[in-house]
Design an enzyme around this catalytic site. Structure first.
Site, PDB file in Angstrom:
ATOM      1  CG  HIS A 226      -0.285   0.317   2.509  1.00 49.89           C
ATOM      2  ND1 HIS A 226      -0.158   1.584   2.993  1.00 49.89           N
ATOM      3  CD2 HIS A 226       0.312  -0.495   3.396  1.00 49.89           C
ATOM      4  CE1 HIS A 226       0.490   1.531   4.149  1.00 49.89           C
ATOM      5  NE2 HIS A 226       0.788   0.283   4.414  1.00 49.89           N
TER       6      HIS A 226
HETATM    7  N1  UDP Z   1      -3.467  -5.643   8.744  1.00 48.18           N
HETATM    8  C1  UDP Z   1      -4.743  -6.156   8.968  1.00 48.18           C
HETATM    9  N2  UDP Z   1      -5.456  -6.634   7.895  1.00 48.18           N
HETATM   10  C2  UDP Z   1      -4.961  -6.636   6.628  1.00 48.18           C
HETATM   11  C3  UDP Z   1      -3.671  -6.115   6.409  1.00 48.18           C
HETATM   12  C4  UDP Z   1      -2.940  -5.622   7.484  1.00 48.18           C
HETATM   13  O1  UDP Z   1      -5.212  -6.188  10.101  1.00 48.18           O
HETATM   14  O2  UDP Z   1      -5.652  -7.083   5.711  1.00 48.18           O
HETATM   15  C5  UDP Z   1      -2.739  -5.088   9.887  1.00 48.18           C
HETATM   16  C6  UDP Z   1      -1.319  -5.556  10.035  1.00 48.18           C
HETATM   17  O3  UDP Z   1      -1.277  -6.724  10.800  1.00 48.18           O
HETATM   18  C7  UDP Z   1      -0.648  -4.403  10.741  1.00 48.18           C
HETATM   19  C8  UDP Z   1      -1.413  -3.219  10.250  1.00 48.18           C
HETATM   20  O4  UDP Z   1      -2.618  -3.692   9.681  1.00 48.18           O
HETATM   21  O5  UDP Z   1      -0.812  -4.476  12.132  1.00 48.18           O
HETATM   22  C9  UDP Z   1      -0.589  -2.498   9.235  1.00 48.18           C
HETATM   23  O6  UDP Z   1      -1.297  -1.498   8.668  1.00 48.18           O
HETATM   24  P1  UDP Z   1      -0.742  -0.712   7.418  1.00 48.18           P
HETATM   25  O7  UDP Z   1       0.019  -1.654   6.542  1.00 48.18           O
HETATM   26  O8  UDP Z   1      -1.926  -0.006   6.868  1.00 48.18           O
HETATM   27  O9  UDP Z   1       0.198   0.400   8.051  1.00 48.18           O
HETATM   28  P2  UDP Z   1       1.742   0.446   8.417  1.00 48.18           P
HETATM   29  O10 UDP Z   1       2.044  -0.645   9.383  1.00 48.18           O
HETATM   30  O11 UDP Z   1       2.499   0.316   7.136  1.00 48.18           O
HETATM   31  O12 UDP Z   1       1.932   1.797   9.021  1.00 48.18           O
END
Ligand code: UDP
Length: 401
Positions: A226
């Site tokens: 993403h």
């Molecule tokens: N996550 C979730 N469902 C999904 C994909 C990711 O619950 O289908 C969780 C993942 O385990 C992590 C969080 O969402 O805890 C990550 O979110 P994101 O990738 O949007 O943000 P980032 O961590 O890159 O800031």
């Protein structure tokens, strides 16, 4: 791994010390996205009735917020309006304005923000503008990639926060290298460890999850994509999806819960044909995601949170990024940085070829992100910051030996 402060840092890291009492709803916890909900949940529970949630609405829908509030048993938040879907400056400005009104009407004793989002920066600026003590959870991460808005957000917040909760000694060292006063830094661990342990489904539920998705343990890949660096151009998105498509032909299914930003980009760039061989699903709830990540042969992701979660789940991860602000996951052997495209497909094949040997090796390595008590430590330090006179009185009554 032990958690302690350096000799310059004044806060003690013992878990057992009692906290000063906080008034109900006196700590404003500002958040706006899925990873903030996940990683602040243990802290909100540790703060108990003192926590008051303010959601900026940066990601405000059922898939990315609503069900996470319920799954993580979080209290009903105050939700700001007109923030989501705007460019970065507009999000920060709209949140800041409304947070200022909220903090003036009902002044919190402390404000807590986490990570590196626009909500993090807006919450920090709002606290700073009203002279309210500010806690930054997950302080000191640095990718040293100034093209990332997240890097700017985290650096700015670290330099105005009153209490910087660094997850690891490396994060604390990054802060000291930038001249942050050691007395403001505490090395606490990352709350991700306790949230993963609490939310990971048990063996029977994990087996049911595999059945539901038609998958077999250790016989599939789980991917998330993403970040702007992978979704902002047709070339970048085409490289990641092309590599996943190629991997899907090698025998193991590739499950891809698709972030709304990635769906929009694939449609805009005419790349939806690259999704045909992948098992594309809607974004998953947290427990479901963890249950599936914990049994995948290989994770492929550009997410920050997944880089930490893989170390608790003991699963290998390829990080599709130019840089990482989480070198601990790489240094301990859980994660490896790869560029999208041919490198990603080749690295995935190499890791998969190691099979059970790799999984057995990772199972023996503890997570570098802590011992599962970070939230307790942060709650106590927050209480001391919010009630400095109580903390000072206790220090006088019980001087350190
Ligand atoms: N996550 C979730 N469902 C999904 C994909 C990711 O619950 O289908 C969780 C993942 O385990 C992590 C969080 O969402 O805890 C990550 O979110 P994101 O990738 O949007 O943000 P980032 O961590 O890159 O800031």
């Amino acid at each position: 791994m032990t958690f302690r402060t350096t000799s310059q840092e004044s806060t003690s890291m013992t878990v057992s010390r009692p906290s000063p009492r906080l008034a109900p709803r006196s700590v404003a916890v500002v958040l706006g996205t899925r990873p903030e909900l996940v990683k602040l949940a243990p802290l909100v529970h540790a703060l108990g009735p003192a926590a008051r949630l303010v959601h900026t609405g940066q990601h405000w829908d059922e898939a990315m917020s609503g069900r996470f509030l319920r799954e993580l048993s979080l209290p009903e938040p105050q939700v700001l309006t007109g923030v989501g879907g705007r460019p970065r400056a507009g999000q920060i400005a709209a949140s800041l304005d409304q947070l200022d009104t909220a903090f003036t009407a009902d002044r919190p004793a402390a404000v807590v923000v986490q990570g590196d989002t626009n909500a993090t920066l807006a919450g920090a600026l709002a606290a700073n503008a009203r002279g309210i003590p500010l806690v930054h959870v997950e302080a000191g991460l640095r990718s040293h990639d100034r093209a990332m808005p997240e890097e700017h957000n985290r650096v700015m917040v670290d330099h105005i926060a009153d209490l910087l909760c660094a997850a690891t000694p490396e994060n604390a060292a990054n802060l000291r290298a930038e001249g942050v006063d050691g007395r403001r830094i505490a090395t606490t661990g990352n709350t991700v460890v306790e949230v993963v342990r609490a939310q990971l489904p048990g063996p029977a539920e994990q087996a049911a999850l595999l059945d539901r998705h038609g998958l077999r343990a250790d016989r599939y890949l789980l991917a998330t994509v993403h970040r702007p660096e992978n979704t902002d151009t047709a070339e970048a998105l085409g490289a990641v999806l092309g590599a996943l498509d190629e991997l899907a032909t090698t025998g193991l299914p590739v499950l891809l819960p698709l972030h709304p930003r990635t769906v929009a980009a694939a449609e805009r760039f005419g790349l939806t044909r690259l999704l045909a061989r992948l098992r594309v699903v809607e974004p998953l709830g947290y427990a479901e995601f963890l249950g599936l990540a914990g049994q995948a042969a290989l994770l492929v992701s550009d997410s920050g949170g997944v880089q930490e979660e893989c170390t608790v789940l003991g699963r290998p991860l390829l990080v599709v990024r130019r840089s990482t602000e989480r070198p601990e996951a790489v240094d301990t052997g859980f994660a490896a940085l790869v560029s999208p495209g041919a490198d990603l497909a080749a690295a995935a094949r190499a890791r998969l070829a190691e099979g059970p040997t790799l999984l057995a090796r990772l199972a023996a390595v503890p997570s570098p992100y802590g011992d599962g008590h970070a939230a307790e430590r942060i709650a106590r330090l927050t209480a001391e910051l919010a009630a400095p006179s109580a903390a000072a009185a206790r220090r006088i009554a019980n001087p350190p030996s």
